[in-house]
Scaffold this active site. Structure first.
Site, PDB file in Angstrom:
ATOM      1  N   CYS A  25       0.803  -1.217   0.000  1.00  0.00           N
ATOM      2  CA  CYS A  25       0.000   0.000   0.000  1.00  0.00           C
ATOM      3  C   CYS A  25       0.837   1.268   0.000  1.00  0.00           C
ATOM      4  CB  CYS A  25      -0.909   0.015   1.221  1.00  0.00           C
ATOM      5  SG  CYS A  25      -1.877  -1.473   1.352  1.00  0.00           S
ATOM      6  N   GLY A  58      -0.094   0.197  -5.093  1.00  0.00           N
ATOM      7  CA  GLY A  58      -1.360  -0.510  -4.940  1.00  0.00           C
ATOM      8  C   GLY A  58      -2.337   0.003  -5.964  1.00  0.00           C
ATOM      9  N   ASN A 133       0.071   1.018   5.819  1.00  0.00           N
ATOM     10  CA  ASN A 133       0.920   0.287   4.871  1.00  0.00           C
ATOM     11  C   ASN A 133       1.764  -0.682   5.679  1.00  0.00           C
ATOM     12  OD1 ASN A 133       3.969   1.089   3.079  1.00  0.00           O
ATOM     13  ND2 ASN A 133       2.583  -0.603   2.757  1.00  0.00           N
ATOM     14  N   GLY A 134       1.686  -1.950   5.317  1.00  0.00           N
ATOM     15  CA  GLY A 134       2.441  -2.971   6.043  1.00  0.00           C
ATOM     16  C   GLY A 134       1.543  -4.146   6.309  1.00  0.00           C
ATOM     17  N   TYR A 273      12.854  -3.091  -5.819  1.00  0.00           N
ATOM     18  CA  TYR A 273      11.718  -3.133  -6.734  1.00  0.00           C
ATOM     19  C   TYR A 273      10.586  -2.182  -6.388  1.00  0.00           C
ATOM     20  CZ  TYR A 273       7.385  -4.821  -8.847  1.00  0.00           C
ATOM     21  OH  TYR A 273       6.198  -4.887  -9.505  1.00  0.00           O
TER      22      TYR A 273
END
Ligand code: AMP
Length: 500
Positions: A25, A58, A133-134, A273
C-alpha cells in the site's frame, strides 16, 4: 480428532482466515491545506495527487477521508486513483484542510470494498480515520481475542484490530490510546491517522515500511515516498524515524518515541523493486541504488556479450548500472506496453502468463544474432523470466544470459509485500543452475547478499545485526510471526475450541 459443540458446526473458513498478506500500500496525509478561494480546503485534491504518485504501491482500490473541522467526509472505490478521484464533484465533496488517503492492492472478490482504507470509526473522543501500509503479524490472534470480547469487525483487514484496540483502551487521550494499541500489535506498519484536530504518522519500531515528512507552506504532509511530495511541490523535511509517532495539530509538530529502541530493519526490497525510482528513502535515491546494484552485478557476474537489455520497467536502472560498469552497450531490446498493470498483480497463474505477453514485446530488429544480457529485478515464480527469455530467443538472439538485481527470493514476505507462498517461489525449490534451465537461459546469476548491501552503502551484510529486513532472501524474519506459529488449521481448531 476434535469435537465441537453441536451448535457450533465446524467452519472451513473463518471470514478473515486468509493466510496471505495482501497489503502493498501507499499512504498520504496532509494537515493545514488551506485554499484561497473558499473551497473549504485543498486536502482532498492534494491527497488525490499524492495517491496518484503512489499508484505503483497498490492499484486495486483507493480511498480518501477528509475533515473540515466539524465533519469527516469519505470516498472509497475500487480501481485506480485517476479513475475515481479526478472528478471535481468528488473532490468538492471531500471538504477540509486535513485529509488522509490510501492505495491498496487486495484480493479480488465481493469483500473488497469493505476492506478499502482509510478505515474510519467514531469513538468516545470523536472520529478517527486510519490508513496502514504494512502487515501485522499477530492480527489474527488479536482479532480472535477481540471478537471473543464482543468486538464486531466490519472488514477482514488486519488493520482493523488497531481501531478496536483504540476503542477498548482505558487511556483517555487519542494519542495515549493509540500508543496503548501499538504496544499490542506486532509486524510492519507505517500509518497515517487523522482525528478531529490532528494528523498522526507512525512507523513501527523496526521501520520496515517507509514514511516521510514534508512541508508545503504552512501545511504538513506525511506519506510513503518522496515522489508523493514532489507531485504537489512539497519539500522533503525528513524520514519519520522507526518507532516514532509524529503528531501535527494547531500547536505544531510533536515527536513521541514510546517504544524501546531496536535496530532498524528497513525493507531492502523497497530499494530493489517496490519504491519508485525517483523517491529518496533514508537518504538514498532509489534510482541510484538500483544503478549501483547493476554495477555490482556486472562486477560479480559479468560476461562477454553484445547488448545489455533491461526487462522494463523495473530492470531499467540496474541494467544501466550493469552496462556502465561492463562497457557493454545498453539497448531497449524489449518494449513494454504501458497500458496493462503489473503482471504480478493478476489473480490466477494462467492470466499472469498471458499478462507477460500483453506487457512485453521483443525488439527483433535489435536482438537478431546478438549475445544478450537480460537484467531484471527479481525472479518470483519464474513466469516472467521464462517468457522473456523465450521471446528474446525467438527474436533471434544467439545467447541469452539473465542477471537479477536481487538475491534469490526463497521466502515469502509477511511484512506487507505481496509474495506467493513458499511452494510457488522458484528459488525455494531450485538452485541457480536448475533455475537457469527452468527459465531456458544460457546462464543465470543473482546479486550476492554482500553485493546488494554494498550497493545500499554498507561494506557487507552484518550477519549478526543485518542492517535491513531481507527475510525474503534469507528467511531471517526480524519480527515474530505470531499468527504463523500455528498453521491455519491449528488456528481454526483453537478458535472452535474456545467457542465450546
Ligand atoms: P515472476 O514472473 O513471478 O517470477 O515475477 C517476477 C517479476 O515480477 C519481476 O519482473 C518483478 O519486476 C515483478 N515483481 C517482483 N515482486 C513483485 C511484487 N511484490 N509485486 C509485483 N511485481 C513484482
Amino acid at each position: 480428532m476434535f469435537t465441537t459443540h453441536p451448535h457450533s458446526a465446524p467452519r472451513r473458513h473463518l471470514p478473515w482466515d486468509d493466510d496471505k498478506p495482501h497489503e502493498e500500500c501507499g499512504v498520504f496525509g496532509v494537515f493545514g491545506a488551506e485554499d484561497d478561494e473558499g473551497r473549504g480546503g485543498d486536502a482532498a485534491a492534494l491527497t488525490a495527487l499524492g495517491l496518484h504518485a503512489l499508484q505503483h504501491r497498490g492499484q486495486e482500490a483507493a480511498g480518501i477521508v477528509s475533515n473540515d473541522g466539524e465533519h469527516f467526509h469519505s470516498h472509497r472505490a475500487l480501481g485506480l486513483v485517476g479513475d475515481n478521484f479526478s472528478s471535481r464533484e468528488v473532490i468538492a465533496r471531500l471538504k477540509g484542510t486535513m485529509g488522509i488517503g490510501h492505495n491498496r492492492y487486495s484480493t479480488t472478490g465481493d469483500t473488497v470494498l469493505r476492506n478499502v482504507q482509510p478505515l474510519f470509526a467514531d469513538f468516545e473522543f470523536g472520529g478517527l480515520a486510519i490508513a496502514h501500509n504494512g502487515n501485522l503479524t499477530n492480527a489474527y490472534a488479536l482479532r480472535r481475542q477481540l471478537v471473543h470480547r464482543g468486538c464486531i469487525f466490519q472488514s477482514t483487514s488486519d488493520s482493523e484490530v488497531i481501531i478496536h484496540l483504540i476503542a477498548i483502551s482505558l487511556y483517555s487521550t487519542v494519542v495515549d490510546r493509540l500508543i496503548d494499541s501499538l504496544r499490542q500489535i506486532e509486524g510492519a506498519y507505517s500509518l497515517v491517522a487523522m482525528t478531529q484536530d490532528a494528523l498522526i504518522g507512525v512507523r513501527d519500531p523496526y521501520g520496515v515500511r517507509p514514511l516521510v515528512l514534508g512541508r508545503m507552506g504552512d501545511a504538513y504532509i506525511m506519506t510513503s515516498e518522496t515522489c508523493a511530495l514532489d507531485i504537489i511541490g512539497a519539500e522533503f523535511v525528513r524520514d519519520v524515524e522507526p518507532g516514532e509517532i509524529v503528531v501535527i495539530d494547531e500547536m505544531g509538530l510533536r515527536s513521541i518515541k514510546p517504544f524501546a529502541k531496536v535496530p532498524s530493519r528497513f525493507c531492502i526490497f523497497e530499494y530493489i523493486y517496490f519504491a519508485r525510482p525517483d523517491s529518496t528513502i533514508e537518504g538514498a535515491n532509489v534510482y541510484n541504488v538500483r544503478k549501483r546494484i547493476g554495477a555490482e552485478l556486472a562486477r560479480e557476474s559479468g560476461l562477454d556479450a553484445d547488448v545489455v537489455v533491461p526487462v522494463p520497467d523495473s530492470g531499467v536502472p540496474s541494467a544501466i548500472g550493469y552496462a556502465e560498469q561492463s562497457g557493454i552497450p545498453f539497448e531497449l531490446g524489449i518494449i513494454r506496453n504501458h497500458y496493462v498493470g503489473r503482471t504480478f498483480i493478476e489473480p490466477t497463474d494462467s492470466i499472469r502468463h498471458l499478462g507477460v505477453k500483453l506487457k512485453h514485446n521483443a525488439n527483433m530488429g535489435l536482438l537478431k544474432g546478438k549475445r544478450v544480457v537480460l537484467v531484471d529485478d527479481s525472479i518470483v515464480r519464474g513466469t516472467t523470466s521464462m517468457k522473456i527469455v523465450e521471446m528474446v530467443r525467438n527474436a533471434g538472439a544467439s545467447e541469452v544470459h539473465m542477471r537479477i538485481s536481487s538475491p534469490p527470493t526463497a521466502h515469502p514476505c509477511y511484512y506487507g509485500i505481496d509474495t506467493p507462498e513458499r511452494e510457488k517461489l522458484l528459488a525455494s525449490h531450485y538452485a541457480t543452475d536448475a533455475m537457469a534451465r527452468h527459465i531456458g537461459a544460457d546462464s543465470l546469476a543473482f546479486i550476492t547478499h554482500d553485493g546488494l548491501y554494498r550497493a545500499v552503502g554498507h561494506q557487507r551484510r552484518d550477519p549478526e545485526f543485518p542492517q535491513y529486513c531481507d527475510a525474503c532472501f534469507t528467511g531471517e524474519y526480524p519480527i515474530r510471526l505470531a499468527d504463523r506459529e500455528d498453521g491455519p488449521v491449528q488456528r481454526q481448531l483453537s478458535f472452535l475450541a474456545e467457542q465450546e
